[in-house]
Design a protein around this motif. Structure first.
Motif, PDB file in Angstrom:
ATOM      1  N   PRO A 285      19.568  97.524  48.760  1.00 50.97           N
ATOM      2  CA  PRO A 285      18.924  97.634  50.076  1.00 50.97           C
ATOM      3  C   PRO A 285      19.450  98.754  50.981  1.00 50.97           C
ATOM      4  N   SER A 286      20.737  99.103  50.847  1.00 46.23           N
ATOM      5  CA  SER A 286      21.263 100.176  51.707  1.00 46.23           C
ATOM      6  C   SER A 286      20.674 101.532  51.313  1.00 46.23           C
ATOM      7  N   PHE A 287      20.146 101.629  50.081  1.00 38.75           N
ATOM      8  CA  PHE A 287      19.475 102.857  49.640  1.00 38.75           C
ATOM      9  C   PHE A 287      17.974 102.778  49.869  1.00 38.75           C
ATOM     10  N   SER A 288      17.361 101.667  49.473  1.00 41.55           N
ATOM     11  CA  SER A 288      15.910 101.533  49.672  1.00 41.55           C
ATOM     12  C   SER A 288      15.570 101.552  51.163  1.00 41.55           C
ATOM     13  N   GLY A 289      16.510 101.108  51.998  1.00 41.85           N
ATOM     14  CA  GLY A 289      16.284 101.078  53.447  1.00 41.85           C
ATOM     15  C   GLY A 289      16.981 102.198  54.192  1.00 41.85           C
ATOM     16  N   ILE A 290      17.292 103.279  53.474  1.00 43.11           N
ATOM     17  CA  ILE A 290      18.112 104.337  54.079  1.00 43.11           C
ATOM     18  C   ILE A 290      17.421 105.013  55.276  1.00 43.11           C
ATOM     19  N   ALA A 291      16.113 104.814  55.403  1.00 42.29           N
ATOM     20  CA  ALA A 291      15.401 105.348  56.579  1.00 42.29           C
ATOM     21  C   ALA A 291      15.965 104.749  57.872  1.00 42.29           C
TER      22      ALA A 291
END
Length: 292
Positions: free
Chosen positions: A159-165
């Motif tokens: 999630p910290s990558f998929s939600g990096i926005a």
């Protein structure tokens, strides 16, 4: 003209193709000429564009640029293939699912004299642009950014990558951050997860980032930023712009390819992107250690 190929025909890939076929007049986006698309599936022509193989996309002399719009887990491999083949690359965020590999790819691009561009349309949205204006000059005391959305497939990454926005929003608004703690609650049978990351600004002010996903969760950003003189709990509307977000990003990529973006601006962007990926790495490490 820069011959271009779109790799991955999901939502983002189809929008990329649309924008390449009808670029913003009198802009750097007019420098691209789409030559084909690549997909794992065998498809008919899309928007009048032919499907070509990955081998063809990598080897053709008239293809100079690749737009990577595949699953997050395959970004790194595709970027490396196109850079090795001497092509410029525009990739949807996140560039990779680790900070180390992103540094490696950026160094490869520099060695080959190529442009590697990571899309960040979240920084181009009217609400973000207005929020940035609204908080300019204000002193943060503490803040929370809580994102909710539907379930994601494992191919989107941690999630910290998929939600990096969302992490990029916080870094762009408040500067470099450090991670003090992170946790992940996961209910795999229910396709539910909630990641919580605790961050500190350089001024030692606390920020909390929550990424929550599950069936039936509406896509929304909830903010609570407390400053010395005011508290902001709702995103401002911002002024709607006539040019779409992906088109704005395409123009920026085109400007980079034409040498119209200053070295200082490029370095600032690279530093921000790599800092966010480093934070995402640390959040994943801490979350997995608390789960173990």
């Amino acid at each position: 003209m820069l011959g271009s190929v779109v790799v991955g025909i999901g939502i983002a890939g189809c929008v990329r193709m649309r924008d390449l076929l009808a670029p913003l007049p009198s802009s750097a986006a007019e420098k691209f000429s789409i030559k084909g698309f690549v997909s794992r599936r065998t498809l008919e022509d899309q928007q009048g564009v032919n499907q070509i193989s990955m081998t063809e996309a990598l080897s053709r002399d008239d293809i100079h640029v690749a737009f990577i719009s595949t699953e997050n887990t395959s970004h790194e491999e595709h970027i490396r293939q196109f850079l090795e083949a001497g092509k410029h690359v525009c990739v949807e965020y996140p560039m990779t699912l680790s900070h180390t590999s992103a540094v490696d790819l950026w160094n490869l691009a520099q060695q080959k004299g190529l442009v590697l561009h990571e899309e960040h349309i979240e920084l181009l949205t009217p609400d973000f642009k207005q929020l940035k204006k609204d908080i300019a000059g204000k002193t943060l005391e503490e803040g929370t950014l809580h994102f909710t959305g539907g379930s994601l497939k494992p191919s989107f990454g941690f999630p910290s990558f998929s939600g990096i926005a969302r992490l990029t929003w916080l870094v762009d608004l408040f500067g470099e951050l450090t991670v003090t703690a992170a946790s992940l609650v996961e209910e795999k049978d229910n396709k539910y997860m909630k990641m919580t990351a605790h961050l500190l600004t350089r001024q030692q002010k606390p920020l909390t980032w929550i990424e929550e996903r599950g069936p039936g969760l509406g896509r929304a950003k909830h903010i609570n930023f407390r400053f010395q003189d005011t508290t902001i709990t709702e995103l401002p509307a911002g002024q709607r712009e006539p040019v779409g977000l992906f088109m704005q990003d395409l123009v920026l990529f085109g400007q980079k390819l034409q040498g119209e973006v200053s070295a200082a601006k490029l370095q600032e962007e690279r530093s921000r992107i790599l800092h966010c990926l480093q934070l995402a790495d640390r959040i994943q490490q801490l979350s997995e250690s608390t789960q173990a």
